[in-house]
Design a protein around this motif. Sequence first.
Motif, PDB file in Angstrom:
ATOM      1  N   ILE A 108     -75.671  -4.449  50.656  1.00 34.82           N
ATOM      2  CA  ILE A 108     -74.313  -3.935  50.868  1.00 34.82           C
ATOM      3  C   ILE A 108     -74.275  -2.419  50.708  1.00 34.82           C
ATOM      4  O   ILE A 108     -73.690  -1.704  51.524  1.00 34.82           O
ATOM      5  CB  ILE A 108     -73.318  -4.629  49.915  1.00 34.82           C
ATOM      6  CG1 ILE A 108     -73.179  -6.094  50.309  1.00 34.82           C
ATOM      7  CG2 ILE A 108     -71.970  -3.933  49.924  1.00 34.82           C
ATOM      8  CD1 ILE A 108     -72.436  -6.933  49.310  1.00 34.82           C
ATOM      9  N   ALA A 109     -74.918  -1.908  49.668  1.00 45.05           N
ATOM     10  CA  ALA A 109     -74.929  -0.457  49.449  1.00 45.05           C
ATOM     11  C   ALA A 109     -75.691   0.255  50.562  1.00 45.05           C
ATOM     12  O   ALA A 109     -75.280   1.327  51.021  1.00 45.05           O
ATOM     13  CB  ALA A 109     -75.553  -0.136  48.100  1.00 45.05           C
ATOM     14  N   GLY A 110     -76.797  -0.318  51.006  1.00 50.11           N
ATOM     15  CA  GLY A 110     -77.565   0.289  52.092  1.00 50.11           C
ATOM     16  C   GLY A 110     -76.779   0.360  53.384  1.00 50.11           C
ATOM     17  O   GLY A 110     -76.786   1.383  54.072  1.00 50.11           O
ATOM     18  N   LEU A 111     -76.094  -0.707  53.712  1.00 46.49           N
ATOM     19  CA  LEU A 111     -75.276  -0.695  54.935  1.00 46.49           C
ATOM     20  C   LEU A 111     -74.109   0.273  54.812  1.00 46.49           C
ATOM     21  O   LEU A 111     -73.772   0.973  55.765  1.00 46.49           O
ATOM     22  CB  LEU A 111     -74.770  -2.103  55.234  1.00 46.49           C
ATOM     23  CG  LEU A 111     -75.835  -3.092  55.704  1.00 46.49           C
ATOM     24  CD1 LEU A 111     -75.237  -4.489  55.830  1.00 46.49           C
ATOM     25  CD2 LEU A 111     -76.462  -2.652  57.006  1.00 46.49           C
ATOM     26  N   ALA A 112     -73.502   0.323  53.635  1.00 48.96           N
ATOM     27  CA  ALA A 112     -72.371   1.242  53.436  1.00 48.96           C
ATOM     28  C   ALA A 112     -72.821   2.697  53.513  1.00 48.96           C
ATOM     29  O   ALA A 112     -72.121   3.540  54.077  1.00 48.96           O
ATOM     30  CB  ALA A 112     -71.697   0.965  52.097  1.00 48.96           C
ATOM     31  N   PHE A 113     -73.969   3.005  52.948  1.00 46.67           N
ATOM     32  CA  PHE A 113     -74.453   4.388  52.969  1.00 46.67           C
ATOM     33  C   PHE A 113     -75.045   4.760  54.326  1.00 46.67           C
ATOM     34  O   PHE A 113     -74.792   5.845  54.856  1.00 46.67           O
ATOM     35  CB  PHE A 113     -75.507   4.586  51.881  1.00 46.67           C
ATOM     36  CG  PHE A 113     -76.046   5.984  51.808  1.00 46.67           C
ATOM     37  CD1 PHE A 113     -75.288   6.994  51.259  1.00 46.67           C
ATOM     38  CD2 PHE A 113     -77.314   6.281  52.265  1.00 46.67           C
ATOM     39  CE1 PHE A 113     -75.772   8.287  51.178  1.00 46.67           C
ATOM     40  CE2 PHE A 113     -77.817   7.563  52.180  1.00 46.67           C
ATOM     41  CZ  PHE A 113     -77.040   8.571  51.641  1.00 46.67           C
ATOM     42  N   GLY A 114     -75.834   3.865  54.893  1.00 48.81           N
ATOM     43  CA  GLY A 114     -76.528   4.182  56.136  1.00 48.81           C
ATOM     44  C   GLY A 114     -75.638   4.243  57.357  1.00 48.81           C
ATOM     45  O   GLY A 114     -75.883   5.030  58.274  1.00 48.81           O
ATOM     46  N   PHE A 115     -74.611   3.438  57.381  1.00 53.07           N
ATOM     47  CA  PHE A 115     -73.763   3.358  58.569  1.00 53.07           C
ATOM     48  C   PHE A 115     -72.308   3.683  58.251  1.00 53.07           C
ATOM     49  O   PHE A 115     -71.391   3.083  58.800  1.00 53.07           O
ATOM     50  CB  PHE A 115     -73.877   1.967  59.189  1.00 53.07           C
ATOM     51  CG  PHE A 115     -75.290   1.629  59.571  1.00 53.07           C
ATOM     52  CD1 PHE A 115     -75.833   2.138  60.732  1.00 53.07           C
ATOM     53  CD2 PHE A 115     -76.076   0.841  58.757  1.00 53.07           C
ATOM     54  CE1 PHE A 115     -77.136   1.848  61.084  1.00 53.07           C
ATOM     55  CE2 PHE A 115     -77.384   0.542  59.105  1.00 53.07           C
ATOM     56  CZ  PHE A 115     -77.921   1.043  60.274  1.00 53.07           C
ATOM     57  N   ALA A 116     -72.106   4.645  57.373  1.00 50.12           N
ATOM     58  CA  ALA A 116     -70.752   5.077  57.014  1.00 50.12           C
ATOM     59  C   ALA A 116     -70.085   5.750  58.217  1.00 50.12           C
ATOM     60  O   ALA A 116     -70.747   6.418  59.016  1.00 50.12           O
ATOM     61  CB  ALA A 116     -70.801   6.041  55.843  1.00 50.12           C
ATOM     62  N   PRO A 117     -68.773   5.593  58.366  1.00 51.01           N
ATOM     63  CA  PRO A 117     -68.083   6.157  59.533  1.00 51.01           C
ATOM     64  C   PRO A 117     -68.196   7.674  59.650  1.00 51.01           C
ATOM     65  O   PRO A 117     -68.266   8.196  60.749  1.00 51.01           O
ATOM     66  CB  PRO A 117     -66.627   5.743  59.323  1.00 51.01           C
ATOM     67  CG  PRO A 117     -66.678   4.575  58.423  1.00 51.01           C
ATOM     68  CD  PRO A 117     -67.882   4.754  57.567  1.00 51.01           C
ATOM     69  N   TYR A 118     -68.245   8.373  58.529  1.00 53.58           N
ATOM     70  CA  TYR A 118     -68.338   9.833  58.634  1.00 53.58           C
ATOM     71  C   TYR A 118     -69.671  10.273  59.223  1.00 53.58           C
ATOM     72  O   TYR A 118     -69.778  11.333  59.821  1.00 53.58           O
ATOM     73  CB  TYR A 118     -68.107  10.501  57.278  1.00 53.58           C
ATOM     74  CG  TYR A 118     -69.270  10.431  56.333  1.00 53.58           C
ATOM     75  CD1 TYR A 118     -69.391   9.376  55.448  1.00 53.58           C
ATOM     76  CD2 TYR A 118     -70.242  11.426  56.319  1.00 53.58           C
ATOM     77  CE1 TYR A 118     -70.449   9.306  54.583  1.00 53.58           C
ATOM     78  CE2 TYR A 118     -71.307  11.370  55.453  1.00 53.58           C
ATOM     79  CZ  TYR A 118     -71.416  10.307  54.584  1.00 53.58           C
ATOM     80  OH  TYR A 118     -72.467  10.250  53.735  1.00 53.58           O
ATOM     81  N   ARG A 119     -70.699   9.466  59.054  1.00 54.18           N
ATOM     82  CA  ARG A 119     -71.999   9.802  59.627  1.00 54.18           C
ATOM     83  C   ARG A 119     -72.016   9.548  61.123  1.00 54.18           C
ATOM     84  O   ARG A 119     -72.717  10.230  61.856  1.00 54.18           O
ATOM     85  CB  ARG A 119     -73.096   8.973  58.970  1.00 54.18           C
ATOM     86  CG  ARG A 119     -73.211   9.262  57.491  1.00 54.18           C
ATOM     87  CD  ARG A 119     -74.429   8.634  56.899  1.00 54.18           C
ATOM     88  NE  ARG A 119     -75.578   9.355  57.416  1.00 54.18           N
ATOM     89  CZ  ARG A 119     -76.673   8.768  57.876  1.00 54.18           C
ATOM     90  NH1 ARG A 119     -76.779   7.479  57.875  1.00 54.18           N
ATOM     91  NH2 ARG A 119     -77.669   9.489  58.331  1.00 54.18           N
TER      92      ARG A 119
END
Length: 86
Positions: free
Chosen positions: A32-43
């Motif tokens: 969950i943390a990896g998906l949230a960090f890796g594919f965050a909308p701001y990125r």
Amino acid sequence: YNLMFYASWPLSAFACYWLVRRLTQRTDAGIIAGLAFGFAPYRISGEAGHLQTLSMYWLPIALASMHAHLCQVVVAQRLPPSLIFH
């Protein structure tokens, strides 16, 4: 350029997964943390053309390295000196 551009998302996700998995010992929290960090909308939205801001996979690796080092220092301070320098 294109290889690094497209690899930055999964590399960031895996690095954050590794950090959270190392800290919590839970795979589900790491995913969950990896998906949230890796594919965050701001990125995805605002920084689509700036490789220097997309390449943030070093940050979780640096934090995990710092945590590992600090844990070794704390463990080393608890051991008698004869076992540390042996």
